[in-house]
Design a protein around this motif. Structure first.
Motif, PDB file in Angstrom:
ATOM      1  N   PRO A 127       0.824  -1.224   0.000  1.00 50.33           N
ATOM      2  CA  PRO A 127       0.000   0.000   0.000  1.00 50.33           C
ATOM      3  C   PRO A 127       0.851   1.265   0.000  1.00 50.33           C
ATOM      4  O   PRO A 127       0.505   2.248  -0.655  1.00 50.33           O
ATOM      5  CB  PRO A 127      -0.802  -0.103   1.313  1.00 50.33           C
ATOM      6  CG  PRO A 127      -0.677  -1.506   1.755  1.00 50.33           C
ATOM      7  CD  PRO A 127       0.594  -2.042   1.198  1.00 50.33           C
ATOM      8  N   TYR A 129       3.673   1.685  -1.383  1.00 52.09           N
ATOM      9  CA  TYR A 129       4.203   1.861  -2.736  1.00 52.09           C
ATOM     10  C   TYR A 129       3.153   2.522  -3.638  1.00 52.09           C
ATOM     11  O   TYR A 129       3.455   3.444  -4.382  1.00 52.09           O
ATOM     12  CB  TYR A 129       4.613   0.500  -3.283  1.00 52.09           C
ATOM     13  CG  TYR A 129       5.344   0.549  -4.597  1.00 52.09           C
ATOM     14  CD1 TYR A 129       6.590   1.148  -4.703  1.00 52.09           C
ATOM     15  CD2 TYR A 129       4.785   0.003  -5.741  1.00 52.09           C
ATOM     16  CE1 TYR A 129       7.252   1.201  -5.912  1.00 52.09           C
ATOM     17  CE2 TYR A 129       5.441   0.048  -6.946  1.00 52.09           C
ATOM     18  CZ  TYR A 129       6.672   0.659  -7.032  1.00 52.09           C
ATOM     19  OH  TYR A 129       7.314   0.713  -8.233  1.00 52.09           O
ATOM     20  N   PHE A 130       1.914   2.048  -3.519  1.00 57.91           N
ATOM     21  CA  PHE A 130       0.834   2.653  -4.308  1.00 57.91           C
ATOM     22  C   PHE A 130       0.630   4.111  -3.890  1.00 57.91           C
ATOM     23  O   PHE A 130       0.526   5.001  -4.726  1.00 57.91           O
ATOM     24  CB  PHE A 130      -0.479   1.892  -4.116  1.00 57.91           C
ATOM     25  CG  PHE A 130      -0.625   0.698  -5.034  1.00 57.91           C
ATOM     26  CD1 PHE A 130      -0.708   0.869  -6.406  1.00 57.91           C
ATOM     27  CD2 PHE A 130      -0.682  -0.582  -4.532  1.00 57.91           C
ATOM     28  CE1 PHE A 130      -0.835  -0.214  -7.255  1.00 57.91           C
ATOM     29  CE2 PHE A 130      -0.809  -1.681  -5.373  1.00 57.91           C
ATOM     30  CZ  PHE A 130      -0.893  -1.504  -6.734  1.00 57.91           C
ATOM     31  N   GLU A 131       0.568   4.314  -2.561  1.00 60.54           N
ATOM     32  CA  GLU A 131       0.243   5.655  -2.055  1.00 60.54           C
ATOM     33  C   GLU A 131       1.385   6.641  -2.263  1.00 60.54           C
ATOM     34  O   GLU A 131       1.161   7.792  -2.647  1.00 60.54           O
ATOM     35  CB  GLU A 131      -0.086   5.577  -0.555  1.00 60.54           C
ATOM     36  CG  GLU A 131      -0.575   6.900  -0.001  1.00 60.54           C
ATOM     37  CD  GLU A 131      -0.680   6.900   1.511  1.00 60.54           C
ATOM     38  OE1 GLU A 131      -0.532   5.834   2.127  1.00 60.54           O
ATOM     39  OE2 GLU A 131      -0.891   7.990   2.084  1.00 60.54           O
ATOM     40  N   VAL A 134       3.428   5.149  -6.805  1.00 60.19           N
ATOM     41  CA  VAL A 134       2.693   4.945  -8.059  1.00 60.19           C
ATOM     42  C   VAL A 134       1.660   6.045  -8.296  1.00 60.19           C
ATOM     43  O   VAL A 134       1.679   6.707  -9.343  1.00 60.19           O
ATOM     44  CB  VAL A 134       2.007   3.556  -8.063  1.00 60.19           C
ATOM     45  CG1 VAL A 134       1.176   3.385  -9.321  1.00 60.19           C
ATOM     46  CG2 VAL A 134       3.043   2.452  -7.973  1.00 60.19           C
ATOM     47  N   PHE A 135       0.790   6.277  -7.310  1.00 62.61           N
ATOM     48  CA  PHE A 135      -0.295   7.241  -7.518  1.00 62.61           C
ATOM     49  C   PHE A 135       0.229   8.672  -7.739  1.00 62.61           C
ATOM     50  O   PHE A 135      -0.197   9.336  -8.692  1.00 62.61           O
ATOM     51  CB  PHE A 135      -1.281   7.192  -6.343  1.00 62.61           C
ATOM     52  CG  PHE A 135      -2.325   6.108  -6.488  1.00 62.61           C
ATOM     53  CD1 PHE A 135      -2.030   4.908  -7.111  1.00 62.61           C
ATOM     54  CD2 PHE A 135      -3.599   6.287  -5.994  1.00 62.61           C
ATOM     55  CE1 PHE A 135      -2.975   3.902  -7.241  1.00 62.61           C
ATOM     56  CE2 PHE A 135      -4.566   5.293  -6.127  1.00 62.61           C
ATOM     57  CZ  PHE A 135      -4.247   4.101  -6.747  1.00 62.61           C
TER      58      PHE A 135
ATOM     59  N   VAL B 126      -6.273   3.819  -3.189  1.00 59.31           N
ATOM     60  CA  VAL B 126      -5.138   2.942  -2.859  1.00 59.31           C
ATOM     61  C   VAL B 126      -5.650   1.569  -2.432  1.00 59.31           C
ATOM     62  O   VAL B 126      -5.135   0.535  -2.873  1.00 59.31           O
ATOM     63  CB  VAL B 126      -4.271   3.575  -1.737  1.00 59.31           C
ATOM     64  CG1 VAL B 126      -3.194   2.613  -1.279  1.00 59.31           C
ATOM     65  CG2 VAL B 126      -3.651   4.872  -2.221  1.00 59.31           C
ATOM     66  N   CYS B 130      -4.964  -1.970  -4.281  1.00 63.97           N
ATOM     67  CA  CYS B 130      -4.341  -3.114  -3.590  1.00 63.97           C
ATOM     68  C   CYS B 130      -5.214  -4.362  -3.744  1.00 63.97           C
ATOM     69  O   CYS B 130      -4.713  -5.449  -4.052  1.00 63.97           O
ATOM     70  CB  CYS B 130      -4.145  -2.820  -2.102  1.00 63.97           C
ATOM     71  SG  CYS B 130      -2.852  -1.628  -1.785  1.00 63.97           S
ATOM     72  N   LEU B 370      -6.677   8.853  -8.838  1.00 66.16           N
ATOM     73  CA  LEU B 370      -5.387   8.538  -8.230  1.00 66.16           C
ATOM     74  C   LEU B 370      -5.181   9.343  -6.954  1.00 66.16           C
ATOM     75  O   LEU B 370      -4.060   9.594  -6.536  1.00 66.16           O
ATOM     76  CB  LEU B 370      -4.261   8.837  -9.225  1.00 66.16           C
ATOM     77  CG  LEU B 370      -4.360   8.089 -10.549  1.00 66.16           C
ATOM     78  CD1 LEU B 370      -3.556   8.767 -11.628  1.00 66.16           C
ATOM     79  CD2 LEU B 370      -3.896   6.657 -10.364  1.00 66.16           C
ATOM     80  N   THR B 372      -4.817  10.491  -3.147  1.00 69.85           N
ATOM     81  CA  THR B 372      -4.282   9.848  -1.947  1.00 69.85           C
ATOM     82  C   THR B 372      -4.655  10.623  -0.689  1.00 69.85           C
ATOM     83  O   THR B 372      -5.011  10.034   0.312  1.00 69.85           O
ATOM     84  CB  THR B 372      -2.753   9.714  -2.014  1.00 69.85           C
ATOM     85  OG1 THR B 372      -2.207  10.956  -2.440  1.00 69.85           O
ATOM     86  CG2 THR B 372      -2.344   8.625  -2.974  1.00 69.85           C
TER      87      THR B 372
END
Lengths: 232, 375
Positions: A127, A129-131, A134-135, B126, B130, B370, B372
Motif C-alpha cells: 500500500p 508503494y501505491f500511495e 505509483v499514484f 489505494v 491493492c 489517483l 491519496t
C-alpha cells in the motif's frame, strides 16, 4: 607531537593503505580492509545495543516491571503504544528465535521470525508503494489542460514537456511489459522507452560521477593539506 | 471657513473610523470533525471577508475564553486544528485581520468534537488498487497452478545466469553472489533472495561452489535458509556448505572493501550482483571486472544502474530484477504474481492515455482516480 597530529598520520596511513588497491592487492590493503571490517563490526554491535536494544526493548520493558512492582498491574502496561509495556516481550521472544539455529534440532524455528518479518514488510510496502510512489507519479504524468494554460502559470512549452514525459512513461512501461514479445506496437513502445531510460541513466551517471569526484577531492585534500601541509 | 471649523475634528475621526466599519468578519464559519482521520483534528472553514489581510482562528473549550490556535493567509478558506483530544467539545471563531490593525470576529460556531473514523476514505483508491492487484495476482496464480502455460518473454540477462554458472563449473571456480546492501524490507532484496534460490539450485546440481557474503544480519539468516533449501530441492543436501553463506560487516563501504578483497583473492568465475545497491556498486562492479569474471547485475536503484551497465556483462534493470525469479523458476506462484503486475502496468498505461485524452479534449480531470490525500 600532539594527539591530533598522531591521528592525522594514522588517517593518512590508512588512506594510503586503501588507495594502494589501485595498484594491486597487497598486505597494506589487506591490513586496512581487515581493520575497517573489524572496527565497523565492533561499532555496529555497540551501536545496536546502546541505540536500539537498550532504549527500545530493555528499558521500556524494565520500566513496566518496575511500575507493576510499585503500583500493581494495569491495562496501561499492556498498551502497545505506551512508553512502558509488557507486550514488548512478544517481539523480543520472536527475535530471540533467530538464535535457535545454534541449538541442534531447533533450527526450523528460525523460519518463524523470518516469516513474520517478511510478511510484515511485504504487507506494509505494497500500500505504501501505491500511495507514495505509483499514484503521485501517475497523477504527475497525466497531461491536463492546465499544462498548456497561461492562467495556471504554464505555457505551450510546458505542455510540450508534459507530453514528452507522458511519452517517456508510456514507452518505459511498454519496455517492462513481460507478457508480450517486443513486436509490432510493443516494439515501437519498448524502443522509445529504452531511449528514455538510457538518457536518464546518462544524466544520472554524470551527476553521480561528479559526487564521487568530490569525495576523491576530499581525500586528497586531507592528504595534501592536513597531512603534508603542501596546500593551504 | 471658521464657521465650519468645529466640524473638522469629528470629520477626521470619521475618516479613521470608516475602515473599521468596513472591515467585516468572515461569513459562513463552520467547524467540523475532520473526516477520515484518527480523531485528533477539527477543520474550520469560512467564506472570505472583503479587504481581509489574513485571519486568526480561535478556539474555546466549554465555558472558557477563546484562545488563538493559528493564523491563515488572506487567500485561505480553511484551517485544520490538529493535536486535539477526542470527544471534547470545542467552539471556534475566525477573526478577520484588516488594514490598520482593525479586526472583526465571527460569531462562535456550535460545539464540535474530534472523533476517529474507522476508514480513511482519502485512500479509497489505494485500497481499491491493492485489492484489485491482489485479486488479479491470485487469479493468475490459480491459472498457473491449473497447469496453464503463461507466456513470459525472453530476458537476455536471465538467460545468461545459467551460462554464467556453467562457466564457473567448467573453470572449477566459485560463483560469488552479492545480495546487495539493503534490508529484507527492500523489495529488491526479497527478489534477490528468490533468485538466489534458483542460482543455488543450479550450483548444487552442477556441484559448483557458491559464496554469499552478507551485509545485513537478517538478510544473512534468510540467505542461509534459501541456500540450504535449494540444495535439498536439488536433491543434494550433502553438498551444502553452511559456511558458503556468511556475514561480513554491517557498514556498506567496509562490506565493499571486504568483498573486493574476496574477488581479487579467490577470483570467482562469476559475479552476480542482485538486490539493493548504493554507493558501493561501482567499487564492486569495477573490481569484479578487473578480475575477468563474467558479471550479471540487477537492481531497482536508478542511480546505481548506469554503473552496472558500464561495468557488467548483463544488467537487469528495475522490474527485470523482480521478473527474474519467476522467469528462472517458472514457479506458478511467481509467474502468477508477475502476470498480475503486467496487468496492473497495462491498466495504468490505459489510464494515462485515456486520462490525458479526456483531460485535453473534454476537460475531465482523471486525477481524482489517483487521489491519496483529499485530492
Amino acid at each position: 607531537m600532539s594527539a591530533e597530529v598522531v591521528w592525522v598520520w594514522v588517517g593518512a596511513f590508512l588512506t594510503l593503505c586503501i588507495l594502494s588497491f589501485l595498484y594491486r592487492d597487497n598486505p597494506f590493503y589487506r591490513f586496512g580492509e581487515h581493520l575497517f571490517v573489524g572496527v565497523s563490526n565492533g561499532y555496529f554491535v555497540a551501536f545496536m545495543f546502546h541505540r536500539v536494544i537498550r532504549p527500545v526493548m530493555l528499558e521500556p520493558f524494565w520500566g513496566a516491571v518496575q511500575t507493576a512492582g510499585e503500583s500493581g498491574l494495569s491495562w496501561e502496561l499492556f498498551n502497545p503504544i505506551a512508553p512502558q509495556n509488557f507486550l514488548l516481550i512478544i517481539p523480543g521472544l520472536v527475535g530471540c528465535l533467530y538464535f535457535t539455529r545454534f541449538i541442534p534440532g531447533t533450527q526450523w524455528m528460525v523460519r518463524i521470525p523470518i516469516g513474520i518479518f517478511m510478511g510484515y514488510y511485504t504487507g506494509l510496502s505494497v500500500p505504501a508503494y501505491f500511495e507514495g510512489t505509483v499514484f503521485p507519479q501517475m497523477r504527475g504524468t497525466l497531461v491536463t489542460q492546465s499544462d498548456f494554460s497561461a492562467a495556471a502559470g504554464s505555457s505551450s512549452i510546458d505542455g510540450i514537456w508534459a507530453l514528452v514525459v507522458l511519452l517517456g512513461v508510456l514507452g518505459t512501461l511498454s519496455y517492462f511489459f513481460f507478457s508480450r514479445e517486443h513486436k509490432g506496437i510493443w516494439k515501437v513502445g519498448a524502443k522509445t522507452g529504452i531511449v528514455f531510460v538510457m538518457v536518464g541513466f546518462g544524466a544520472s551517471f554524470g551527476f553521480t560521477v561528479m559526487a564521487r569526484v568530490s569525495l576523491a577531492i576530499g581525500r586528497f585534500l586531507f592528504l595534501l593539506r592536513d597531512w603534508l601541509g603542501v596546500i593551504s | 471657513m471658521r464657521r465650519f471649523g468645529h466640524l473638522l475634528v469629528p470629520l477626521l475621526l470619521c475618516t479613521l473610523w470608516l475602515p473599521a466599519q468596513a472591515q467585516a468578519p468572515p461569513g459562513g464559519v463552520t467547524a467540523k470533525d475532520t473526516p477520515s482521520d484518527d480523531g485528533s483534528s477539527i477543520t474550520v472553514a469560512w467564506e472570505p471577508a472583503p479587504g481581509a489581510r489574513g485571519y486568526r482562528i480561535e478556539r474555546a473549550a466549554a465555558e472558557e475564553a477563546f484562545e488563538t490556535v493559528g493564523e491563515a493567509e488572506a487567500d485561505q478558506r480553511r484551517f485544520e486544528d490538529t493535536g486535539l483530544p477526542q470527544d471534547v467539545p470545542f467552539r471556534y471563531r475566525v477573526v478577520t485581520l484588516g488594514a490598520g490593525g482593525f479586526e472583526a470576529a465571527s460569531p462562535p460556531t456550535a460545539p464540535v468534537m474530534a472523533q476517529p473514523q474507522w476508514f480513511n476514505f482519502d485512500l479509497f483508491g489505494v485500497a481499491f488498487a491493492c485489492v484489485a492487484f491482489a485479486g488479479v495476482v491470485v487469479w493468475y496464480i490459480a491459472r498457473a497452478r491449473r497447469g496453464e502455460k503463461l507466456f513470459l518473454r525472453r530476458i537476455a540477462g536471465l538467460d545468461a545466469v545459467e551460462e554464467a554458472v556453467g562457466r564457473a563449473t567448467e573453470m572449477g571456480r566459485a560463483v560469488l553472489y552479492i545480495p546487495g546492501t539493503g534490508y529484507i524490507s527492500d523489495i529488491a532484496t526479497v527478489a534477490s533472495m528468490n533468485i538466489l534460490g534458483e542460482v543455488a539450485k543450479k550450483t548444487a546440481e552442477y556441484g559448483t561452489k557458491i559464496n554469499v557474503p552478507n551485509r545485513d544480519p537478517v538478510v544473512y539468516t534468510v540467505a542461509r535458509e534459501v541456500v540450504k533449501n535449494a540444495h535439498i530441492e536439488a536433491g543434494r543436501p550433502e553438498a551444502h556448505d553452511p559456511n558458503s553463506v556468511h556475514f561480513v560487516v554491517e557498514y556498506a563501504l567496509a562490506y565493499a572493501a571486504a568483498v573486493s578483497g574476496i574477488m581479487v583473492r579467490e577470483k570467482p568465475a562469476t559475479n552476480l550482483f542482485l538486490g539493493y545497491f548504493a554507493a558501493e556498486s561501482l567499487i564492486l562492479a569495477e573490481t569484479g571486472a578487473s578480475t575477468g569474471a563474467i558479471q550479471i547485475a540487477g537492481t531497482d536503484q536508478v542511480t546505481q544502474l548506469p554503473f552496472f551497465v558500464v561495468a557488467c556483462d548483463y544488467t537487469l534493470m528495475g522490474e527485470e530484477l523482480y521478473a527474474a525469479s519467476a522467469y528462472l523458476s517458472r514457479d506458478p506462484l511467481m509467474v502468477g504474481a508477475l502476470k498480475g503486475q503486467d496487468i496492473g502496468k497495462f491498466l495504468f498505461l490505459l489510464l494515462l492515455v485515456f486520462g490525458s485524452i479526456a483531460s485535453l479534449i473534454f476537460g475531465i480531470d482523471a486525477g481524482w482516480l489517483l487521489a491519496t490525500t483529499g485530492y
